[in-house]
Scaffold this motif. Structure first.
Motif, PDB file in Angstrom:
ATOM      1  N   THR A  98       0.816  -1.217   0.000  1.00  0.00           N
ATOM      2  CA  THR A  98       0.000   0.000   0.000  1.00  0.00           C
ATOM      3  C   THR A  98       0.851   1.268   0.000  1.00  0.00           C
ATOM      4  O   THR A  98       0.589   2.170  -0.803  1.00  0.00           O
ATOM      5  N   PRO A  99       1.879   1.399   0.831  1.00  0.00           N
ATOM      6  CA  PRO A  99       2.701   2.619   0.763  1.00  0.00           C
ATOM      7  C   PRO A  99       3.410   2.775  -0.594  1.00  0.00           C
ATOM      8  O   PRO A  99       3.544   3.883  -1.102  1.00  0.00           O
ATOM      9  N   PHE A 100       3.823   1.672  -1.174  1.00  0.00           N
ATOM     10  CA  PHE A 100       4.470   1.719  -2.492  1.00  0.00           C
ATOM     11  C   PHE A 100       3.499   2.253  -3.540  1.00  0.00           C
ATOM     12  O   PHE A 100       3.863   3.111  -4.358  1.00  0.00           O
ATOM     13  N   VAL A 101       2.271   1.780  -3.549  1.00  0.00           N
ATOM     14  CA  VAL A 101       1.264   2.231  -4.510  1.00  0.00           C
ATOM     15  C   VAL A 101       0.964   3.712  -4.290  1.00  0.00           C
ATOM     16  O   VAL A 101       0.824   4.480  -5.251  1.00  0.00           O
ATOM     17  N   ASP A 102       0.884   4.148  -3.047  1.00  0.00           N
ATOM     18  CA  ASP A 102       0.634   5.555  -2.756  1.00  0.00           C
ATOM     19  C   ASP A 102       1.737   6.449  -3.313  1.00  0.00           C
ATOM     20  O   ASP A 102       1.468   7.479  -3.932  1.00  0.00           O
ATOM     21  N   VAL A 103       2.970   6.049  -3.115  1.00  0.00           N
ATOM     22  CA  VAL A 103       4.094   6.832  -3.620  1.00  0.00           C
ATOM     23  C   VAL A 103       4.079   6.866  -5.144  1.00  0.00           C
ATOM     24  O   VAL A 103       4.296   7.913  -5.760  1.00  0.00           O
ATOM     25  N   MET A 104       3.785   5.750  -5.779  1.00  0.00           N
ATOM     26  CA  MET A 104       3.734   5.700  -7.244  1.00  0.00           C
ATOM     27  C   MET A 104       2.626   6.604  -7.786  1.00  0.00           C
ATOM     28  O   MET A 104       2.814   7.282  -8.804  1.00  0.00           O
ATOM     29  N   LEU A 145       3.824  10.218  -7.578  1.00  0.00           N
ATOM     30  CA  LEU A 145       4.807  10.486  -8.629  1.00  0.00           C
ATOM     31  C   LEU A 145       4.146  10.612 -10.001  1.00  0.00           C
ATOM     32  O   LEU A 145       4.526  11.461 -10.808  1.00  0.00           O
ATOM     33  N   LEU A 146       3.160   9.777 -10.261  1.00  0.00           N
ATOM     34  CA  LEU A 146       2.443   9.844 -11.531  1.00  0.00           C
ATOM     35  C   LEU A 146       1.723  11.181 -11.672  1.00  0.00           C
ATOM     36  O   LEU A 146       1.785  11.823 -12.728  1.00  0.00           O
ATOM     37  N   ILE A 147       1.068  11.628 -10.634  1.00  0.00           N
ATOM     38  CA  ILE A 147       0.363  12.905 -10.685  1.00  0.00           C
ATOM     39  C   ILE A 147       1.344  14.056 -10.874  1.00  0.00           C
ATOM     40  O   ILE A 147       1.100  14.964 -11.682  1.00  0.00           O
ATOM     41  N   MET A 148       2.473  14.009 -10.180  1.00  0.00           N
ATOM     42  CA  MET A 148       3.484  15.057 -10.353  1.00  0.00           C
ATOM     43  C   MET A 148       4.014  15.078 -11.785  1.00  0.00           C
ATOM     44  O   MET A 148       4.209  16.144 -12.371  1.00  0.00           O
ATOM     45  N   PHE A 149       4.235  13.917 -12.355  1.00  0.00           N
ATOM     46  CA  PHE A 149       4.714  13.823 -13.732  1.00  0.00           C
ATOM     47  C   PHE A 149       3.684  14.395 -14.697  1.00  0.00           C
ATOM     48  O   PHE A 149       4.016  15.150 -15.605  1.00  0.00           O
TER      49      PHE A 149
END
Length: 146
Positions: free
Chosen positions: A20-26, A29-33
């Protein structure tokens, strides 16, 4: 203590990874990109004139484009110059490592003709013999329904 072994209370320990924390970070990052990519696009806004037939450019090599905006600004990519006299040394430097001495001029349709001719003369003064003009094809009207 071994993975999957029982502790003194008789409960079994889990050996699975919490993703879950990994998916949240991804997702962050996707939104920032997605937000920053449109900001990275650089260019000069030019309203090109329309012509009946536009020849296609050879996309194998990146052409050198001189832009002339409605406000009269002259730009070679991200580099802006104040007047046509300053264009010659910048063009010579930009074309120094290229095999073809070819330049394309894109001028806004609302720029006075005299200003376009001044820029063309500065390009020719820099020693460029191949000068092309960029235009866009006209918008085709939607077909009528019967």
């Amino acid at each position: 203590m071994e993975v999957g072994s029982r502790d003194s209370g008789g409960r079994r320990m889990l050996s699975q990874i919490n993703v879950t924390p990994f998916v949240d970070v991804m997702l962050v990052l996707l939104i920032m990109f997605m937000v920053t990519v449109p900001m990275m696009q650089s260019g000069v806004e030019v309203n090109l004139p329309e012509v009946a037939e536009v020849p296609t450019l050879d996309q194998a090599k990146e052409p050198l484009v001189v832009s002339l905006t409605r406000a009269g600004e002259i730009a070679i990519g991200p580099v802006k110059v104040e007047n046509p006299d300053q264009l010659m040394p910048v063009l010579r430097q930009a074309l120094a490592g290229r095999e073809t001495q070819e330049v394309f001029l894109e001028a806004d349709r609302d720029v006075p003709y005299g200003r376009v001719v001044q820029v063309m003369a500065a390009i020719r003064g820099a020693g460029i013999t191949k000068l092309g003009m960029l235009a866009q094809p006209p918008e085709e009207p939607a077909p009528r329904r019967r």
